[in-house]
Design an enzyme around this catalytic site. Structure first.
Site, PDB file in Angstrom:
ATOM      1  CE  LYS A 115       5.949 -17.331 -39.095  1.00 22.65           C
ATOM      2  NZ  LYS A 115       6.674 -17.938 -40.253  1.00 22.65           N
TER       3      LYS A 115
HETATM    4  C1  PLP Z   1       8.074 -17.613 -40.652  1.00 23.72           C
HETATM    5  C2  PLP Z   1       8.801 -18.622 -41.486  1.00 23.72           C
HETATM    6  C3  PLP Z   1      10.208 -18.570 -41.663  1.00 23.72           C
HETATM    7  C4  PLP Z   1      11.071 -17.455 -41.084  1.00 23.72           C
HETATM    8  O1  PLP Z   1      11.198 -17.538 -39.692  1.00 23.72           O
HETATM    9  P1  PLP Z   1      11.713 -16.261 -38.855  1.00 23.72           P
HETATM   10  O2  PLP Z   1      11.597 -16.650 -37.431  1.00 23.72           O
HETATM   11  O3  PLP Z   1      10.774 -15.138 -39.223  1.00 23.72           O
HETATM   12  O4  PLP Z   1      13.106 -15.970 -39.272  1.00 23.72           O
HETATM   13  C5  PLP Z   1      10.820 -19.574 -42.404  1.00 23.72           C
HETATM   14  N1  PLP Z   1      10.095 -20.572 -42.975  1.00 23.72           N
HETATM   15  C6  PLP Z   1       8.749 -20.653 -42.832  1.00 23.72           C
HETATM   16  C7  PLP Z   1       8.014 -21.747 -43.502  1.00 23.72           C
HETATM   17  C8  PLP Z   1       8.049 -19.684 -42.086  1.00 23.72           C
HETATM   18  O5  PLP Z   1       6.710 -19.766 -41.968  1.00 23.72           O
END
Ligand code: PLP
Length: 502
Positions: A115
């Site tokens: 993120k």
């Molecule tokens: C948020 C997250 C996801 C999922 O991603 P999306 O864009 O919500 O599908 C997968 N793995 C990790 C470690 C995350 O923090």
């Protein structure tokens, strides 16, 4: 380039408006009216650029109401080398022993989760968007988080002029490491508060404050306004398109991809459908992608949808060892439906209304066939996730986190079923294994590991001979800044207190 809403044909806004507003008034999501197209020559040109220049080039196509200087300032600040450790780029593409499988590590940023790739850039895009649309006001960003988003948003927005941020998290609903990451957060403009309740309580409380006209009025009097950093904001999706292009270009540079149109598969561990949707956009812009492989954990609502055309959230909610994918409503899927129906806002609105009222909807046969031609859906339970972590370490000496393990497992299922062993495949690796040290240790050693979160991190390092990421190591020395806990009825109090207004 303007943006439309998935639910109302008449909406037409600039990029700055879409980013500042976050969500369209009638509840729809903003989508680009038309996608730019990249030829093989464009990809060759990109492959000679560094990550920041690749981001600049791609963002320019979408942010046509931003100046080149504004975009440059944003990407340069977001992807500064000091934020992504010793890596020359904010991401790393690792080849594993299996010839065609590449792990795209997106977690070398300040919070060790993918993120960061979007949330390091969003504050710059958001402040510039606010400057264009409602100059001079302070943006107040409220976040309800179950873990990764809160920390990544805090790191992104810390000390960003013109913004204040308040993060609410469920006191007993995040991992000890995630709690520690948030409680020790630095930055004069950011605050954190635990609530007595679960994630839904936090989310409901935030929504209530966000949509209360009386609160908005008080903020306006103090020259402030609410804004949003959550994953349906276009400003969070756009930065994610860049790294799929970048991964492809890196494969061109190494010679793995050596002719025009050569395709790759992309595998994404999926929760809210944001990350994989960015890969879909990259494909629609001309990136040669054969299959988009959507990997879920036991909360396999997307697997069922891709296989049957029926989205049904009326099912058991599992708390798994890949908690960032524990989601039953994948918000960004709405954008895919918009594109798959050729922009039929009436159809999309209808399905979303059914989802809100009955918890389920079924798409048309033609839409389903289109989705199935692009996507493969699969899932993996906790036991198989652990087995995959152990297998990857034992056979490849590659240590992966629980979310990435789900993706690897589902990729292997895809290969078995399709027989497609030849297509180079990029797997999105979304978190450092050290963020989920307890589960990863358990996968490697069996049995429940003991000790506090730092003891587990050290055991994991000793066992695997891998280095503890600097941001996690640094947490041990940092003092706790935030220890406030409130009940859900007092959340508004906390907002006013932290803003110093009444
Ligand atoms: C948020 C997250 C996801 C999922 O991603 P999306 O864009 O919500 O599908 C997968 N793995 C990790 C470690 C995350 O923090």
């Amino acid at each position: 380039m303007n943006y439309k809403s998935t639910r109302d044909q008449s909406v037409n806004v600039t990029a700055a408006q879409a980013i500042a507003q976050g969500i369209s008034k009638e509840g729809g999501l903003f989508v680009p009216e038309k996608l730019p197209s990249y030829s093989y020559a464009d990809l060759c040109a990109l492959s000679h650029m560094d990550y920041v220049d690749r981001a600049q080039r791609i963002l320019s196509d979408f942010l046509t109401d931003f100046t080149q200087e504004e975009i440059q300032e944003s990407v340069t600040a977001a992807y500064a080398p000091d934020k992504f450790g010793e890596h020359p780029a904010p991401l790393a593409l690792q080849q594993t022993g299996e010839d065609n499988m590449y792990l795209l590590e997106l977690w070398h940023g300040p919070t060790c989760a993918f993120k960061d790739m979007a949330l390091q850039l969003l504050p710059h895009l958001l402040t510039k968007s606010l400057h264009k649309t409602c100059d001079g006001k302070t943006a107040v960003i409220l976040v309800a988080t179950s873990g990764d988003t809160g920390k990544a948003a805090l790191e992104g927005f810390k000390d960003v002029a013109g913004t204040k941020m308040l993060v609410f998290y469920p006191e007993d609903g995040v991992s000890p490491m995630q709690k520690r990451q948030m409680a020790t957060q630095e930055g004069a403009n950011v605050h954190v508060c635990a609530i007595e309740g679960n994630f839904d309580d936090a989310q409901t409380g935030v929504k209530k404050i966000f949509t209360d006209p009386a609160v908005a009025e008080i903020l306006a009097k103090n020259n402030m306004l609410f804004s949003s950093a959550n994953s349906i904001n276009w400003g969070r999706l756009l930065p994610q398109i860049v790294y799929y292009f970048s991964a492809y270009c890196d494969l061109m540079s190494t010679g793995e991809i050596d002719h025009e149109g050569e395709e790759i598969n992309i595998v994404v561990p999926t929760g809210n459908f944001g990350n994989i949707l960015a890969a879909y956009y990259a494909r629609s812009m001309g990136l040669p992608v054969q299959k988009l492989i959507c990997a879920s954990n036991s909360n396999n609502v997307l697997t069922d949808f891709i296989r049957s055309g029926t989205y049904d959230k009326n099912r058991h909610f599992y708390t798994t060892i890949s908690p960032s994918m524990d989601i039953l409503i994948s918000s960004n899927l709405e954008r895919l439906l918009y594109h798959m129906t050729g922009g039929d806002t009436q159809k999309v609105s209808g399905w979303m209304a059914q989802l809100a009222h009955e918890g389920r909807y079924t798409v048309d046969e033609t839409v389903l066939r289109q989705i199935q031609s692009l996507f493969y859906g699969g899932y993996c339970n906790d036991e198989d996730t652990e087995r995959t972590i152990k297998m990857m370490f034992d056979t490849e000496h590659y240590l992966c986190d629980t979310h990435t393990a789900v993706a690897i497992n589902v990729y292997k299922q895809y290969v078995e079923q399709s027989g497609d062993r030849a297509t180079p495949t990029v797997i999105a690796s979304t978190a450092s294994p050290y963020k989920f040290a307890a589960s990863v240790l358990q996968a490697l050693e069996g049995g429940r590991p003991n000790g506090d979160e730092f003891a587990m991190v050290e055991s994991l390092s000793a066992l695997t001979g891998t280095a503890i990421p600097a941001p996690i190591l640094a947490l041990k020395e940092k003092g706790v800044r935030f220890n406030r806990v409130c009940d859900t009825a007092s959340m508004l109090e906390v907002v006013f207190d932290t803003l110093g207004i009444r």
